[in-house]
Scaffold this active site. Structure first.
Site, PDB file in Angstrom:
ATOM      1  CE  LYS A  11       1.018   1.136   4.466  1.00 54.04           C
ATOM      2  NZ  LYS A  11       1.637   2.393   4.933  1.00 54.04           N
ATOM      3  CG  ASP A 145      -0.330   0.294   8.223  1.00 56.16           C
ATOM      4  OD1 ASP A 145      -1.048   1.211   8.652  1.00 56.16           O
ATOM      5  OD2 ASP A 145       0.859   0.455   7.889  1.00 56.16           O
TER       6      ASP A 145
HETATM    7  O1  C5P Z   1       0.918  -1.335  14.999  1.00 55.86           O
HETATM    8  P1  C5P Z   1       2.322  -1.461  14.502  1.00 55.86           P
HETATM    9  O2  C5P Z   1       3.058  -2.584  15.199  1.00 55.86           O
HETATM   10  O3  C5P Z   1       2.414  -1.563  13.027  1.00 55.86           O
HETATM   11  O4  C5P Z   1       3.059  -0.122  14.895  1.00 55.86           O
HETATM   12  C1  C5P Z   1       4.462  -0.002  14.905  1.00 55.86           C
HETATM   13  C2  C5P Z   1       4.842   1.168  15.769  1.00 55.86           C
HETATM   14  O5  C5P Z   1       4.402   2.397  15.174  1.00 55.86           O
HETATM   15  C3  C5P Z   1       4.184   1.147  17.140  1.00 55.86           C
HETATM   16  O6  C5P Z   1       4.991   0.443  18.063  1.00 55.86           O
HETATM   17  C4  C5P Z   1       4.089   2.614  17.488  1.00 55.86           C
HETATM   18  O7  C5P Z   1       5.317   3.062  18.021  1.00 55.86           O
HETATM   19  C5  C5P Z   1       3.895   3.294  16.140  1.00 55.86           C
HETATM   20  N1  C5P Z   1       2.483   3.594  15.845  1.00 55.86           N
HETATM   21  C6  C5P Z   1       1.841   4.622  16.530  1.00 55.86           C
HETATM   22  N2  C5P Z   1       0.528   4.901  16.244  1.00 55.86           N
HETATM   23  C7  C5P Z   1      -0.153   4.205  15.301  1.00 55.86           C
HETATM   24  C8  C5P Z   1       0.491   3.160  14.597  1.00 55.86           C
HETATM   25  C9  C5P Z   1       1.801   2.886  14.898  1.00 55.86           C
HETATM   26  O8  C5P Z   1       2.444   5.278  17.379  1.00 55.86           O
HETATM   27  N3  C5P Z   1      -1.423   4.505  15.057  1.00 55.86           N
END
Ligand code: C5P
Length: 312
Positions: A11, A145
């Protein structure tokens, strides 16, 4: 043992606004996320002995850093664990193979696509009647995502990423896709590090009122010129500061004729919107050969589909 194969797209985010920091440490987002025609091939084969294996190979992308990553930290494996819970099959076993074509650490959702592919395949194998809300919640437990990619097509993503809504209704005619040139400067960026750096900056993280709605309308009408006026990524200035080459590639794409350029997600990939496929191919030819680049189209109404279950 039955097999299911899923072509799971990566994406780009056409808009990404950071509305605030949440008590759980995540950020409150509003983003228009759009799958693109760069696919991971995810194959899941049932096993009767409860064992889970994962094998990843790259096609045009370097997967060497995954070799040192423990299985439990890989999103495709986390997706199996989430589906075991969601389907009430704590001993469900399977062999997962992933052929990666989305660069790693690029902000193009490659790991999330792997997870979405596994979730889609295991739903077909284990629980075709699993309610949509439980299916998406399993994805949200794997990564922010993932639900948007499970839903497919152009999606408005809010909250941490767990609130997702398709921009197109089934009654809408399929809009024209946009053509993009994507550039990955061959280094990975940590999403967590980018969000932490953003907290320490004072950059503008949201658009003016109404701009994301304009972007959504341009997706529905397939109007690439209108879309090019509403691209926004609140992480971009921070990533440009941390990795100045991302800004240099945006400038180069713009000089070569991209209508508008943007960082993809938390980077390090950037993309340029082109007027047409031919224009995108021409812009790509001007890029230095040492960077990874590709011409892709957006998939505004694409839905990820499981092929199978087949019995070999
Ligand atoms: O959810 P995911 O593991 O993909 O997110 C990776 C990192 O990105 C999280 O540990 C966080 O630090 C940051 N993040 C965030 N807010 C979001 C998505 C991701 O702070 N909405």
């Amino acid at each position: 043992m039955r097999i299911v194969t899923v072509e799971a797209p990566g994406k780009v985010n056409l808009t990404l606004e950071i509305l605030g920091k949440r008590p759980d440490g995540y950020h409150e987002l509003r983003s228009i996320l759009m799958p693109v025609s760069l696919f991971e091939t995810v194959t899941v084969r049932e096993r009767a002995d409860g064992v889970v294996t994962l094998r990843t190979t790259g096609e045009g992308v370097d997967c060497s850093e995954l070799e040192t990553l423990p299985l439990e930290r890989q999103l495709a494996y986390k997706a199996v664990a989430a589906m075991r819970r969601a389907c009430g099959r704590p001993d469900g076993g399977c062999d997962v193979t992933v052929v990666k074509r989305v660069p790693i650490g690029a902000g193009m959702g490659g790991g999330s696509a792997d997870a979405a592919g596994v979730l889609c395949a295991l739903r077909a194998l284990w629980a075709p009647k699993l309610p949509e809300a439980d299916y998406l919640a399993a994805g949200a437990s794997v990564g922010s995502d993932v639900p948007a990619l499970q839903l497919g097509g152009a999606v408005l993503m809010e909250g941490r990423g767990e609130r997702v809504r398709r921009l197109l209704t089934p009654a809408d005619p399929a809009p024209a896709p946009f053509w993009l040139v994507v550039v990955h400067p061959r280094f990975a960026v940590s999403t967590r590090a980018v969000y932490e750096a953003v907290d320490a900056e004072n950059f503008r993280l949201t658009q003016q009122e109404g701009v994301w709605e304009n972007c959504a309308r341009s997706v529905l009408s397939g109007d690439v010129r209108a879309a090019s006026r509403s691209l926004f990524n609140g992480l971009q200035r921070t990533v440009n500061r941390l990795h100045p080459s991302t800004e240099r590639f945006c400038t180069a794409l713009g000089k070569d004729g991209a209508l508008s350029t943007l960082l993809s997600g938390s980077g390090s990939a950037v993309f340029g919107l082109a007027e047409s496929q031919a224009d995108a191919e021409r812009i790509r030819r001007g890029l230095p050969p040492e960077v990874w680049s590709n011409v892709v189209q957006t998939l505004p109404d694409g839905v990820m589909a499981a092929h199978g279950p087949l019995v070999p």
